[in-house]
Scaffold this motif. Sequence first.
Motif, PDB file in Angstrom:
ATOM      1  N   LYS A 180       4.549 -44.823 110.001  1.00  0.00           N
ATOM      2  CA  LYS A 180       4.058 -43.752 110.341  1.00  0.00           C
ATOM      3  C   LYS A 180       2.632 -43.389 110.159  1.00  0.00           C
ATOM      4  N   LYS A 184      -0.306 -42.599 112.658  1.00  0.00           N
ATOM      5  CA  LYS A 184      -1.345 -41.601 112.491  1.00  0.00           C
ATOM      6  C   LYS A 184      -2.745 -42.129 112.651  1.00  0.00           C
ATOM      7  N   LEU A 187      -3.298 -42.714 116.218  1.00  0.00           N
ATOM      8  CA  LEU A 187      -3.654 -41.192 117.118  1.00  0.00           C
ATOM      9  C   LEU A 187      -4.859 -40.829 116.671  1.00  0.00           C
ATOM     10  N   TRP A 197      -2.731 -33.453 115.729  1.00  0.00           N
ATOM     11  CA  TRP A 197      -1.306 -33.944 115.857  1.00  0.00           C
ATOM     12  C   TRP A 197      -0.436 -33.263 115.000  1.00  0.00           C
ATOM     13  N   GLU A 198       0.838 -32.981 115.460  1.00  0.00           N
ATOM     14  CA  GLU A 198       1.961 -32.513 114.982  1.00  0.00           C
ATOM     15  C   GLU A 198       3.367 -33.541 115.372  1.00  0.00           C
ATOM     16  N   VAL A 199       4.125 -33.824 114.161  1.00  0.00           N
ATOM     17  CA  VAL A 199       5.268 -34.903 114.489  1.00  0.00           C
ATOM     18  C   VAL A 199       6.397 -34.056 114.459  1.00  0.00           C
ATOM     19  N   SER A 200       7.244 -34.418 115.212  1.00  0.00           N
ATOM     20  CA  SER A 200       8.633 -34.026 115.297  1.00  0.00           C
ATOM     21  C   SER A 200       9.594 -35.223 115.442  1.00  0.00           C
ATOM     22  N   GLU A 201      10.689 -35.708 114.597  1.00  0.00           N
ATOM     23  CA  GLU A 201      11.315 -36.726 114.616  1.00  0.00           C
ATOM     24  C   GLU A 201      12.521 -36.483 115.538  1.00  0.00           C
ATOM     25  N   THR A 222       8.166 -38.394 117.794  1.00  0.00           N
ATOM     26  CA  THR A 222       7.428 -37.866 118.756  1.00  0.00           C
ATOM     27  C   THR A 222       6.358 -37.039 118.007  1.00  0.00           C
ATOM     28  N   TYR A 223       5.016 -37.278 118.713  1.00  0.00           N
ATOM     29  CA  TYR A 223       3.859 -36.352 118.254  1.00  0.00           C
ATOM     30  C   TYR A 223       3.258 -35.631 119.279  1.00  0.00           C
ATOM     31  N   GLY A 225      -0.160 -33.566 120.685  1.00  0.00           N
ATOM     32  CA  GLY A 225      -1.327 -33.388 120.194  1.00  0.00           C
ATOM     33  C   GLY A 225      -2.133 -32.342 121.048  1.00  0.00           C
ATOM     34  N   ARG A 238       5.402 -40.666 122.455  1.00  0.00           N
ATOM     35  CA  ARG A 238       6.822 -40.745 121.697  1.00  0.00           C
ATOM     36  C   ARG A 238       6.782 -42.338 121.488  1.00  0.00           C
TER      37      ARG A 238
END
Length: 508
Positions: A180, A184, A187, A197-201, A222-223, A225, A238
């Motif tokens: 991860k 980051k 990105l 950026w925000e992440v959701s798994e 999944t990020y 931006g 993704r």
Amino acid sequence: MSVALNGDALTIGGRIRWVRQNAKINIKNFAQELGISANYLSILEHGRRPPSDQLLRKIAEVGGASYQWLKDGEDAAKEDDAGNTLPQAQPDQTPDIRLFLRVLQCYQPKIFPETVSYILNVETDTFIKFMDREVELDLEQEGIQMLAKRLDPDKVVREMGAVGRLLTEVNTVNSTEVVKKAIKDYLAQFEDGAYTWEVSEGADEDGEYRLPDCTVEINTLTYMGRRKEAQDETTVFRFQYVKEKKGTAANRLFGWSSKGDFSRYMEVVNQRLPRLKPGRKSKSSESDKREVFVFSNKVLYERFAECLVSIQRDRESRSAGLAAAGLPSLLLLNVTQESSSIVRGMQPLPPFAITTARKYLSDFDGDKLANNLLPPQLGEYPELHAHEYFLSFVHGIVEKDRDVPVLYPLYIVDKDQPNVTVELTQESRHKIVSNLQAPVEQRFLGFSVPAVTYVFRDKALYQIFVDCAKTLREETGPAEGASTRHQHIFLLLDEDCQAVADNTTFQL
């Protein structure tokens, strides 16, 4: 008495078998300890496949043997009764008496502490202090051996193996955290840091897949931006992290071992691609969606790349809409428990590049060429930060009087990343010239090869290859007897890869 060594110890597989037998563990339980299948362990012991360095170290650790001896048969320390050389025990394999007693306590809690201290001929209070590491004791070996008889070795090994697998899973989670961090960092460089950026798994999309040579686990991250200057402009990445869970994708020299192996990889890759919906694409608030496969194993990275090229080739043969849908890019990481870094990145094959090159070669041949059904292969020009896909086309019409099939080899050469500057070094020149100089007849046995084609969408990369071909032609002299020399075609495609912007042909 330990198991005597024999001639099998001359091979790495024989030494692995000796370690397991000397540890008095059957093949099923030993494989469980290593986190691999019993079938794969049998393959290793019979020498049909070499173990990875990481697995060899694990075998040494579990079997209480010397890693160096397992690897090359050296670093021996003692001999058995028959004078055979035995492997040296690792320094960290000295029995921990406290650990043994803690394990015994888990299985025989009723005999602690009174009965155990009596058997060991120690005062109960002193024994408790010993277990709490408040004092040190030189315990009688006879008492330890008597207590050891109260344990079922197979059961302990089996259940300790389960504990080991739990620890492996915990370490896997930790390694994913390291990945991860690399993502980051990747990105943060996207468009020079223009996004937050925000992440959701996407755990519901994760899965485990059995491949011909290993089992992989795929974790999805999944990020989203948002552009700092315009919050309504968003980009979604993704990332699908493909990591080995059991077995190992061993290095290979060339191509695929069988069509079945390639088909299984294709099944897995297709399952992980975004589903294509029929009809027109509706506009979404998410202006840009990108798919990336992430790897820490180079062979898996290469094989997924070759599958993606085959999928793109198939899509282009079916419809322009499918061809334009786009495929994932790839990242290769160097991952340890503490850190990870990006080794290479690979763009997806540009849509329509295969179709445009095939159309050009069909006009060159005077007849429509068909896709060769063989799997694509990936080569590299690492000094140029470029990679190459090897594809081929066959003559569309099979003529009765033609004994040898006509083949048109095609190399689509592209940079790893679009913003990387290509610099020509002497090493790069030598690599390119060597490939151009290699006899075509030896590379493509059994085929008639009228021309070998190199396709580019980067003008600087195209010019480098053309210059190398010019240099080679100058060194080999004028093209006398040109009919015996093969043509090398260099195609530069336009920005959309739907037309040839420039072309150069040499007979080398």
